[in-house]
Enzyme design. Structure first.
Site, PDB file in Angstrom:
ATOM      1  N   LYS A  81      -8.888  -6.394   9.449  1.00  0.00           N
ATOM      2  CA  LYS A  81      -7.741  -5.227   9.149  1.00  0.00           C
ATOM      3  C   LYS A  81      -8.618  -3.808   9.567  1.00  0.00           C
ATOM      4  CE  LYS A  81      -5.464  -2.526   5.293  1.00  0.00           C
ATOM      5  NZ  LYS A  81      -5.213  -2.398   3.924  1.00  0.00           N
ATOM      6  N   SER A 156      -0.192  -2.240   2.583  1.00  0.00           N
ATOM      7  CA  SER A 156      -0.722  -1.789   3.821  1.00  0.00           C
ATOM      8  C   SER A 156      -1.331  -2.696   4.941  1.00  0.00           C
ATOM      9  CB  SER A 156      -1.760  -0.657   3.779  1.00  0.00           C
ATOM     10  OG  SER A 156      -2.969  -1.003   3.036  1.00  0.00           O
ATOM     11  N   SER A 180      -2.147  -3.849  -1.491  1.00  0.00           N
ATOM     12  CA  SER A 180      -2.018  -4.022   0.036  1.00  0.00           C
ATOM     13  C   SER A 180      -2.710  -5.266   0.361  1.00  0.00           C
ATOM     14  CB  SER A 180      -2.656  -2.933   0.448  1.00  0.00           C
ATOM     15  OG  SER A 180      -2.197  -1.619   0.137  1.00  0.00           O
TER      16      SER A 180
END
Length: 499
Positions: A81, A156, A180
């Protein structure tokens, strides 16, 4: 599709370490897969093909020389990420304000991945500064759900979850501030784990809300998540919130759980999570999961957590308040975007923040600044922290009655792109079941629990702080039983991008 990309991480590791295939072949297969489908999925913001092949080559050379693999996952590809700093790749946190920024240091998570010989394929897309539930708030475009490219992959960390579901990577790293990791896992039929707060170092993790953010493993199986958890977890003196205790033995617990016996395990069903507002197919899947757990020998116990209903409101005061403080550092003076407008530092700062931050980030900064302002601090932020304490007490009482707690991970399946992006409250409600764990700092995971109307659904398993072992055991037992009866969604389902 190259068959190597369909293998799970533990299977790939076995083949690499036995020299049946090379780590370079495995890396190349996944890079080819990214080239094939990521134009549609848009899971990646940066693909580090050359560095990935070089890293894989070092693993092959080490194995050929007779050295033991650096870790059980050495040579296995991973998607990271883009909120973790990496000295050899851009780190944007999904924001224009950090476009093109190359940090001078690696996050501890990145360092541990490299030391373990894991091949980092690149950086994945995300909602800007991890603020969002759909990956529609990225400054670099929307990520699409591989199951239905007209739908969101969650957020997210939608990029990491979509990369797994599209078979672009067998492993990924995400962060979980209010769900997330778990919510995208549920939306994409993958496994996502939020460790105990402090269980994985936050050094080099660009902060959204410092008391809530937690990095964790994402994978296609519970065992793969456990293997990755043991690589990235553990104490880090560079992180003052890091827990100075060994990583729980989650791999051993997973292998025990996979045998399918949950006799003596008390599973608490949270009364407040799963009623009104939950999609019928999601509720039906959850009921089937409960029946499966009972069949495995678990004792089901209904528990009440009465303050969970206030979790969403408390979270959306605490998080924006911490966002307001953390994002003050993006001031156009030291790094990142700089818009030269006006003569004073204040004018340059204002112009840069106006141009560099997206609407959701601005919304949360404004909310947080207001909540922290003179005359309102006690009424808003202070009250929210009191609710947080009550939620922690709810967990303590519930875990006195049960070893783990369960709920649906999300109220609905993945929703269409654009469906909620202009309705912040509707978007925030996606995190209804996941937020309490972040407020309390405890552990939780999402495991695929089948399909509802052709789209993946997740089962959330929650555990006490540092209770990851029992959580993984329950998750692995359920996964094994589900696969025996219906098959894994990612194996027997048909994601759109694989048709």
């Amino acid at each position: 599709m190259n068959e190597l990309t369909r293998l799970n991480a533990s299977e790939l590791a076995g083949k690499i370490h036995s020299r049946e295939v090379s780590a370079v072949e495995v890396a190349q297969a996944h890079l080819d897969r990214i080239a094939e489908v990521d134009g549609t999925v848009h899971a990646f913001l940066h693909v580090a093909a050359e560095a990935a092949l070089e890293s894989a080559g070092l693993v092959d050379a080490s194995i050929a020389a007779g050295s033991a693999p650096a870790s059980p996952l050495a040579g296995v590809p991973l998607a990271l990420k883009d909120v973790f700093t990496t000295s050899d790749m851009p780190t944007t946190a999904g924001s224009r304000i950090l476009e093109g920024w190359r940090p001078p240091y690696d996050a501890t998570v990145a360092t541990r991945l490299r030391e373990a010989g894991i091949t980092i394929l690149g950086k994945t897309n995300m909602d800007e500064f991890a603020m969002g539930s759909s990956t529609e708030h990225s400054a670099y475009g929307v990520t699409r759900n591989p199951w239905d490219t007209g739908r969101v992959p969650g957020g997210s960390g939608g990029g990491s979850a979509a990369a797994l579901a599209a078979f672009e990577a067998p492993l990924a790293i995400g962060t979980d501030t209010g769900g997330s990791i778990r919510q995208p896992a549920a939306f994409t039929g993958t496994v996502g784990v939020k460790p105990t707060y402090g269980g994985v170092s936050r050094y080099g993790l660009i902060a959204c809300a410092s008391s809530l953010d937690q990095g964790g493993p994402c994978a296609r199986t519970v065992l793969d998540a456990a293997l990755l958890h043991e690589v990235i977890g553990g104490h880090d003196p560079l992180d003052s919130t890091s827990i100075d205790q060994p990583v729980p033995s989650v791999v051993d617990a997973t292998r025990i759980g996979a045998a399918g016996d949950l006799s003596g395990v008390r599973v608490g069903v949270v009364r407040e999570l799963g009623g009104e507002g939950y999609q019928p197919g999601v509720r039906a899947s959850f009921d089937e999961a409960l029946a499966q757990l009972e069949k495995l020998g678990a004792e089901l116990v209904e528990v009440s957590c009465p303050h969970f209903e206030y979790g969403l409101a408390a979270y959306y005061l605490i998080l924006p308040s911490e966002v307001s403080s953390n994002l003050a550092r993006f001031d156009a003076m030291r790094y990142g975007l700089r818009v030269e407008k006006g003569a004073s530092a204040e004018e340059v700062m204002a112009a840069t923040r106006e141009a560099g931050f997206g609407p959701e980030v601005k919304r949360r900064i404004i909310l947080g600044t207001y909540a922290l302002s003179s005359g309102y601090y006690d009424a808003y932020y202070g009250q929210a922290q009191k609710v947080r304490t009550l939620i922690s007490r709810d967990f303590t009482a519930a875990f006195a009655q049960a070893d783990v707690l369960v709920s649906p991970t999300t109220p609905t399946t993945a929703f269409p792109i654009g469906d909620k992006v202009d309705d912040p409250l509707a978007m925030y409600l996606n995190d209804l079941a996941t937020i309490p764990t972040n407020l309390a700092g405890t552990a939780a995971m999402s495991v695929p629990s089948g399909l509802a109307e052709g789209l993946p659904v997740g089962l959330q398993v929650m555990a006490p702080a540092l209770g990851e072992a029992i959580m993984y055991r329950v998750g692995a037992a359920y996964e094994a039983a589900r696969d025996d009866e219906a098959g894994s969604p990612l194996i027997n389902g048909v994601p759109e991008v694989t048709r």
